[in-house]
Design an enzyme around this catalytic site. Structure first.
Site, mmCIF file in Angstrom:
data_model
loop_
_atom_site.group_PDB
_atom_site.id
_atom_site.type_symbol
_atom_site.label_atom_id
_atom_site.label_comp_id
_atom_site.label_asym_id
_atom_site.label_seq_id
_atom_site.Cartn_x
_atom_site.Cartn_y
_atom_site.Cartn_z
ATOM 1 N N ARG A 1 -10.434 -11.429 1.421
ATOM 2 C CA ARG A 1 -11.316 -12.413 0.873
ATOM 3 C C ARG A 1 -10.655 -13.728 1.116
ATOM 4 O O ARG A 1 -11.357 -14.809 1.218
ATOM 5 C CB ARG A 1 -11.814 -12.100 -0.596
ATOM 6 C CG ARG A 1 -10.581 -11.660 -1.523
ATOM 7 C CD ARG A 1 -10.963 -10.904 -2.654
ATOM 8 N NE ARG A 1 -10.924 -9.447 -2.485
ATOM 9 C CZ ARG A 1 -11.216 -8.628 -3.187
ATOM 10 N NH1 ARG A 1 -11.790 -9.062 -4.473
ATOM 11 N NH2 ARG A 1 -11.300 -7.480 -2.994
ATOM 12 N N LYS B 1 0.923 -1.202 -0.050
ATOM 13 C CA LYS B 1 0.041 -0.011 0.078
ATOM 14 C C LYS B 1 0.878 1.326 -0.050
ATOM 15 O O LYS B 1 2.071 1.145 0.499
ATOM 16 C CB LYS B 1 -0.813 0.069 1.224
ATOM 17 C CG LYS B 1 -2.194 -1.181 1.326
ATOM 18 C CD LYS B 1 -2.934 -0.597 2.496
ATOM 19 C CE LYS B 1 -4.133 -1.704 2.484
ATOM 20 N NZ LYS B 1 -5.114 -1.527 1.217
HETATM 21 N N1 BES Z 1 -8.272 -3.690 3.950
HETATM 22 C C1 BES Z 1 -8.387 -3.124 2.710
HETATM 23 C C2 BES Z 1 -9.587 -2.449 2.477
HETATM 24 C C3 BES Z 1 -9.724 -0.897 2.823
HETATM 25 C C4 BES Z 1 -8.929 -0.043 2.298
HETATM 26 C C5 BES Z 1 -10.648 -0.612 3.912
HETATM 27 C C6 BES Z 1 -9.185 1.251 2.825
HETATM 28 C C7 BES Z 1 -10.670 0.605 4.320
HETATM 29 C C8 BES Z 1 -10.027 1.609 3.726
HETATM 30 C C9 BES Z 1 -8.316 -4.630 1.728
HETATM 31 O O1 BES Z 1 -7.743 -5.454 2.174
HETATM 32 C C10 BES Z 1 -7.914 -4.020 0.493
HETATM 33 O O2 BES Z 1 -6.706 -3.502 0.550
HETATM 34 N N2 BES Z 1 -8.598 -3.920 -0.500
HETATM 35 C C11 BES Z 1 -8.379 -3.685 -1.849
HETATM 36 C C12 BES Z 1 -8.819 -4.539 -2.810
HETATM 37 C C13 BES Z 1 -8.153 -4.303 -4.243
HETATM 38 C C14 BES Z 1 -6.726 -4.504 -4.181
HETATM 39 C C15 BES Z 1 -8.865 -5.081 -5.219
HETATM 40 C C16 BES Z 1 -8.585 -1.999 -2.027
HETATM 41 O O3 BES Z 1 -9.906 -1.696 -1.441
HETATM 42 O O4 BES Z 1 -7.750 -1.488 -2.487
HETATM 43 MN MN MN Z 2 -5.598 -5.325 1.650
#
Ligand code: BES
Ligand code: MN
Ligand code: ZN
Length: 496
Positions: free
Chosen positions: A352, A278
């Site tokens: 997931r 991230k």
């Molecule tokens: N935990 C995150 C989702 C999230 C991001 C929640 C920001 C709250 C605030 C999750 O694991 C994630 O990183 N999801 C990705 C999925 C994508 C790679 C398809 C996302 O939402 O960017």
């Molecule tokens: Mn994630």
């Protein structure tokens, strides 16, 4: 905080401050009216002078009543009588507690159960008073050596007539249980990732179980998960030094043979994204990626405190998602417990991957319904913001029951479709399915992924990415949502 019900007359109560309501047409609430009459029209005079209009959330303190046993009166504006909704009621309550906090008042008596709100009884109003007040006095201090000044408010009594006392007592015990469940959820969520690890969550679950006569706990270790074939879950934790845990809480409040409600919560104690790292800005907030799991623990504790006569299982897959030489790589294919193979196109779509194995494991409990809750997608924030949680599921009755509960609990949900067309986006050339579905409809494709593992039971998914915590700034902190919604759903099931 000490919460109680009081049926004695208002001028006989031992309290620092009595909270009463006033509408925008300057009409007084029943309690405000009787206090006014007992005190030579002191409130009416202030209204006449124009000191308070009665707009929602307006406050006015009367801090000296020379000829009365009452110490102080806090007037709370309610807005227009006909327009007083549940949400505006909560808003007025919240302004009351803000005023009490800043005035450093130690004890207060709230009379606002006497306010009429369409379809809401004394149970509901008592509960809301406790939930709103308790939420406002939460203060996270665990990792501070220099403590913030303590909040003075320590005692809230809720004044009620004799004939409504039984209704209010129900609201009192529900309200205290739910507020304590939210406190627990918020505390676990606010704890940083180096304190709140999967091992710590498992220990806390063990404490919750040991505090109840009807709850047992089982912690599955990585070797147990290996034996069960949880290749998807374990692929995420492989990149972390912290061992993964699968926490299983079993609350048996109902008949032995009655099928349980199974709650599954994402317990990612820190989500760095893995190799699909991230960006740095705001990454600290990914300590909140365990809010689904924390809400499962808070809800089970609340259900046990309320002695609900139903069976509930809580499952929390808990892990970190870190970059590491042994971490998942984009393109890796893993095999889930259900046997489906998954191509990991983005290691940051890890929620997931841990949930799918937990959802397969849930079958073992022969569930009545399964509800999972997860801070699953940033896309949910884009779609719905921070107001409702996203709701998706394979059963209309279950989804409608959850929406009803969310409205009662003022912990809102909004349903998104789970149509088969979206499944196209998860096709992979190298595995049964991919773990991401591209830029479009990210919340829906994430739920589509989960739905491949939930075909054998009635299931709903709550995406709480926008609602589990307040982001950035001075307000940053966990909300305790959706503990109120889930508790209400369980109360409704127990009453059905
Ligand atoms: N935990 C995150 C989702 C999230 C991001 C929640 C920001 C709250 C605030 C999750 O694991 C994630 O990183 N999801 C990705 C999925 C994508 C790679 C398809 C996302 O939402 O960017
Ligand atoms: Mn994630
Ligand atoms: Zn995540």
């Amino acid at each position: 905080m000490d919460y109680s019900i009081e049926t004695s007359a208002l001028d006989k109560q031992q309290t620092d401050c009595i909270i009463v309501g006033i509408y925008e047409n300057q009409q007084l609430s029943p309690s405000a009216d009787s206090i006014d009459k007992l005190n030579q029209g002191v409130i009416s005079q202030l209204i006449e002078r124009g000191d308070i209009k009665g707009k929602n959330s307006e406050t006015l303190l009367i801090n000296h009543l020379p000829n009365s046993s009452i110490e102080r009166i806090l007037l709370i504006g309610l807005g227009e009588k006909e327009k007083l909704t549940a949400k505006l009621y909560r808003k007025a309550l919240s302004s009351a507690v803000t005023a009490l906090k800043s005035l450093k008042i130690k004890s207060a008596c709230c009379t606002l159960v006497d306010i009429e709100i369409k379809d809401k009884n004394a149970t509901w109003k008592t509960r809301q008073i406790i939930e709103v007040f308790n939420d406002a006095i939460y203060l996270f201090q665990n990792t501070k050596s220099i403590k913030d000044p303590a909040i003075d408010l320590a005692k809230i009594s809720i004044s009620i007539s004799d004939e409504l006392a039984p209704e209010a007592e129900t609201g009192l015990s529900q309200g205290i249980a739910i507020a304590k469940g939210m406190d627990l959820t918020k505390l676990l969520a606010d704890l940083p990732g180096n304190y709140c690890t999967p091992t710590y969550l498992a220990e806390q679950a063990t404490v919750i179980a040991s505090n109840s006569n009807n709850m047992s706990v089982e912690i599955l270790e990585e070797s147990d998960m290996e034996a069960l074939g949880m290749g998807s879950f374990l692929s995420v934790s492989r990149g972390s030094r912290q061992p993964a845990k699968l926490i299983v809480l079993n609350y048996q409040g109902g008949a032995k043979d009655s099928k349980p409600v199974v709650l599954v919560g994402k317990g990612l104690t820190f989500d760095a994204g893995g190799i699909s790292l991230k960006p740095g800005a705001g990454m600290d907030e990914m300590k909140y990626d365990m809010c689904g799991g924390a809400s499962v623990l808070g809800t089970l504790q609340a259900a046990a405190d309320m002695n609900l006569p139903i069976n509930i299982v809580g499952i929390v897959p808990s892990s970190e998602n870190m970059p590491d030489g042994d971490a998942n790589k984009p393109g890796d294919v893993v095999t889930s417990m259900a046997g489906l193979t998954i191509e990991i196109l983005n290691t940051d779509a890890e929620g997931r991957l841990i949930l799918c194995d937990a959802l397969t494991y849930a079958k073992k409990f022969n569930p009545e319904v399964v509800i999972d809750l997860a801070t699953l997608t940033g896309a949910c924030l884009v779609a719905l913001g921070r107001v409702p949680s996203g709701l998706l599921g394979n059963d209309d009755d279950l989804c409608n029951d959850l929406i009803d509960a969310s409205e009662t609990a003022c912990d809102s949900l909004w349903r998104l479709p789970l149509w088969e067309e979206y499944h196209e986006q998860l096709k992979s050339n190298f595995a049964d399915l991919a773990n991401i579905g591209g830029r479009d409809a990210g919340t829906i494709t994430a739920a589509c992924f989960l739905s491949r593992f939930t075909e054998d039971y009635r299931w709903a998914h709550l995406d709480i990415a926008g609602t589990a915590w307040r982001s950035g700034g001075a307000n940053k902190g966990a909300t305790g949502r959706p503990v109120p919604l889930l508790s209400q759903y369980l109360i409704d099931r127990a009453n059905a």
